[in-house]
Motif scaffolding. Structure first.
Motif, PDB file in Angstrom:
ATOM      1  N   VAL A  72       0.856  -1.192   0.000  1.00 39.51           N
ATOM      2  CA  VAL A  72       0.000   0.000   0.000  1.00 39.51           C
ATOM      3  C   VAL A  72       0.895   1.246   0.000  1.00 39.51           C
ATOM      4  CG1 VAL A  72      -1.868   1.188   1.190  1.00 39.51           C
ATOM      5  CG2 VAL A  72      -1.801  -1.309   1.145  1.00 39.51           C
ATOM      6  N   THR A  73       1.233   1.684  -1.205  1.00 35.58           N
ATOM      7  CA  THR A  73       2.165   2.798  -1.399  1.00 35.58           C
ATOM      8  C   THR A  73       1.512   3.858  -2.286  1.00 35.58           C
ATOM      9  OG1 THR A  73       3.024   1.866  -3.449  1.00 35.58           O
ATOM     10  CG2 THR A  73       4.114   1.148  -1.421  1.00 35.58           C
ATOM     11  N   THR A  74       2.219   4.966  -2.468  1.00 33.75           N
ATOM     12  CA  THR A  74       1.685   6.031  -3.330  1.00 33.75           C
ATOM     13  C   THR A  74       1.505   5.528  -4.767  1.00 33.75           C
ATOM     14  OG1 THR A  74       3.953   6.829  -3.660  1.00 33.75           O
ATOM     15  CG2 THR A  74       2.659   7.934  -1.975  1.00 33.75           C
ATOM     16  N   GLU A  75       2.389   4.618  -5.186  1.00 35.05           N
ATOM     17  CA  GLU A  75       2.316   4.116  -6.566  1.00 35.05           C
ATOM     18  C   GLU A  75       1.091   3.202  -6.718  1.00 35.05           C
ATOM     19  OE1 GLU A  75       5.173   3.924  -4.642  1.00 35.05           O
ATOM     20  OE2 GLU A  75       5.991   5.732  -5.535  1.00 35.05           O
ATOM     21  N   THR A  76       0.880   2.358  -5.716  1.00 39.33           N
ATOM     22  CA  THR A  76      -0.285   1.466  -5.758  1.00 39.33           C
ATOM     23  C   THR A  76      -1.571   2.287  -5.742  1.00 39.33           C
ATOM     24  OG1 THR A  76       0.966  -0.257  -4.653  1.00 39.33           O
ATOM     25  CG2 THR A  76      -1.418  -0.445  -4.556  1.00 39.33           C
ATOM     26  N   ALA A  77      -1.563   3.395  -4.992  1.00 32.16           N
ATOM     27  CA  ALA A  77      -2.763   4.243  -4.951  1.00 32.16           C
ATOM     28  C   ALA A  77      -3.113   4.720  -6.360  1.00 32.16           C
ATOM     29  CB  ALA A  77      -2.526   5.433  -4.029  1.00 32.16           C
ATOM     30  N   ALA A 123      12.379   1.903   3.372  1.00 26.67           N
ATOM     31  CA  ALA A 123      12.264   2.998   2.394  1.00 26.67           C
ATOM     32  C   ALA A 123      10.863   2.929   1.781  1.00 26.67           C
ATOM     33  CB  ALA A 123      13.369   2.901   1.347  1.00 26.67           C
ATOM     34  N   GLU A 124      10.688   3.434   0.585  1.00 22.22           N
ATOM     35  CA  GLU A 124       9.325   3.513   0.025  1.00 22.22           C
ATOM     36  C   GLU A 124       9.115   2.589  -1.159  1.00 22.22           C
ATOM     37  OE1 GLU A 124       7.935   7.724  -0.358  1.00 22.22           O
ATOM     38  OE2 GLU A 124       9.830   8.111   0.632  1.00 22.22           O
ATOM     39  N   GLY A 125       9.985   1.574  -1.293  1.00 21.81           N
ATOM     40  CA  GLY A 125       9.849   0.678  -2.431  1.00 21.81           C
ATOM     41  C   GLY A 125      10.399   1.328  -3.687  1.00 21.81           C
ATOM     42  N   HIS A 126      10.029   0.754  -4.822  1.00 21.06           N
ATOM     43  CA  HIS A 126      10.557   1.269  -6.084  1.00 21.06           C
ATOM     44  C   HIS A 126      10.028   2.667  -6.348  1.00 21.06           C
ATOM     45  CE1 HIS A 126      11.570  -2.779  -6.402  1.00 21.06           C
ATOM     46  NE2 HIS A 126      10.661  -3.212  -7.247  1.00 21.06           N
ATOM     47  N   PRO A 127      10.850   3.516  -6.946  1.00 21.78           N
ATOM     48  CA  PRO A 127      10.366   4.838  -7.330  1.00 21.78           C
ATOM     49  C   PRO A 127       9.208   4.740  -8.330  1.00 21.78           C
ATOM     50  CG  PRO A 127      12.760   4.735  -7.389  1.00 21.78           C
ATOM     51  CD  PRO A 127      12.279   3.329  -7.202  1.00 21.78           C
TER      52      PRO A 127
END
Ligand code: ADE
Length: 446
Positions: A57-62, A372-376
């Motif tokens: 559940v990350t910004t990219e998944t959002a 960290a936040e995972g892949h960019p």
């Protein structure tokens, strides 16, 4: 405050505004997914689809969830790892997009599986997995192997009658899988003839694994290590276990940062490739006494074991970037260590063995997503473009796809690359008619 409802379970709904700002920041670097979302909003190709996604559940998944919703899908998201959830993002998805989210950073095992249960109870027509947890549970239900289900899921299934159980599986049109680890499991299921529905191997797209595994894992693994420890890589000895696409990415970036990099491998061809790429290759037993930092990216179990811990230097740092927390045998280390571990910094547990200190990062879980936040976003753009288009493809081709693991069609893969290049304003050459003719001919070689 923790918010629990029948539709969502998140840590704190009041974090939504900060989550939204970060999701929009990520979206700036996801031009391909944005174009897909805009087309989806106009064409609504996912109308009527119920999607349960088990992803970080990350910004990219959002941004992926946003695209699926724009396409008409009714979406539920649960965490694919207890430590990777970004609580502000979960809050934004619930509060702003009205998407059901079941994810709380740091959730215990029981809660993790309650969230999986919620994803199954959503009665999805398509599941999206990062590590095959949803598909795994669906197959245990289909094959009546209830003992192999985690307790919360087992108890819930036990309370359903036979029709309701079979409905859960029979309503699935297919699934998509994000990771190498998940694909290995799913191919084993297909080979055993037990796969119940078609699965799209998103990981196998070239625009996924050549970029996200190599550049995404490569950068974010080191990002996680640095955020957790603040160590200097230059001049240190980094041991990279596994020279697949992820390991290659990490090895090259660590070398670029000035580290001496050693590779361990089990495949002779790959070990040879690492050698010719200029990395010393040796068994872990030999690398253990010389490494300052150990990184596992193998997809296998017990790669760093008791005998290796006993051979390591005082203060050796050990972290995992493979999908599951099985690559470092932390449980055994805890058994043989002198006393319980001490948390010397957030994400750093210090164990003592034979009088020496061993630092385990993020409890041996995925370091890039835990610390960290995972892949960019710029690489997740392509991975999640594959996810969105794979869902559309599954729905469109549902009558012709067999119960196998399928690659995303090559035309879709190439179209994603084309869109990414266009967004980066990079032009390519086009074959001239003479060149096309030359390539299509077998008698023009001289
Ligand atoms: N897997 C690795 N990095 C990720 C990210 N940033 N978001 C979702 N899944 C990921």
């Amino acid at each position: 405050m923790e918010s629990v409802s029948t539709t969502s379970h998140i840590a704190d709904a009041s974090l939504a505004a900060s989550g939204g700002r970060r999701v929009n920041w990520a979206e700036r670097f996801m031009p391909v997914l944005r174009q897909i979302r805009e087309r989806f909003a106009a064409e609504r190709p996912l109308e009527g689809l119920r999607v349960s996604a088990c992803l970080h559940v990350t910004t990219e998944t959002a941004n992926l969830m946003r695209a699926l919703k724009a396409g008409g899908a009714e979406v539920l998201l649960c965490a694919s790892n207890p430590l990777s959830t970004q609580d502000d993002v979960a809050a934004w998805l619930v509060e702003e997009l009205g998407i059901a989210v079941h994810a709380v950073r740091g959730e215990d095992n029981d809660t993790y599986y309650r969230h999986i249960q919620a994803a199954l109870a959503h009665r999805p027509t398509i599941t999206m997995d990062d590590g095959a947890d949803l598909v795994g549970a669906l197959h245990m239900i289909a094959l009546d192997r209830l003992d192999d289900l985690a307790p919360p899921v087992r108890e819930w299934i036990a309370g359903l009658d036979a029709d309701a159980r079979s409905d859960i599986v029979s309503s699935i049109l297919g699934s998509t899988e994000e990771t190498t680890t998940g694909i290995i499991r799913l191919r084993a299921m297909a080979a055993d003839g037990v796969l119940q529905f078609p699965v799209m191997a998103v990981n196998d797209s070239l625009t996924k694994h050549l970029f996200d595994n190599r550049y995404g894992t490569g950068q974010s693994t080191l990002d996680g290590v640095i955020r957790a420890t603040n160590i200097l890589l230059a001049g240190s000895t980094v041991v990279v276990a596994g020279y697949g696409w992820c390991g290659r990415g990490v090895a090259f970036r660590a070398r670029g940062a000035g580290a001496k990099v050693i590779v361990t491998e089990i495949d002779p061809v790959v070990a040879l490739e690492a050698t010719m790429d200029g990395f010393p290759v040796m068994p872990m037993e030999q690398a253990a006494p010389v490494g300052d930092l150990f990184l596992t990216l193998t997809g296998n179990t017990s790669v760093v074991r008791e005998e290796h811990f006993r051979a390591m230097k005082d203060g050796a740092i050990v972290a995992n970037s493979g999908h599951f927390d099985v690559e470092i045998d932390v449980a055994r280390l805890a058994e043989v260590a002198e006393g319980p571990p001490v948390e010397v910094r957030p994400m750093v547990d210090e164990y003592r063995i034979d009088g020496r200190r061993i630092e385990i990062l993020a409890q041996g879980r995925l370091i890039n997503l835990a610390a960290a936040e995972g892949h960019p976003a710029a690489v997740m753009d392509m991975s999640f473009a594959n996810q969105a288009l794979a869902a559309e493809f599954l729905l469109a081709e549902r009558d012709s796809l067999t119960n196998q693991v399928h690659r995303v069609p090559a035309e879709i893969d190439r179209e994603i690359a084309r869109l990414k290049l266009a967004a980066m304003e990079i032009g390519m050459d086009v074959l001239t008619p003479e060149q096309e003719h030359y390539l299509a001919s077998w008698d023009l070689g001289t």
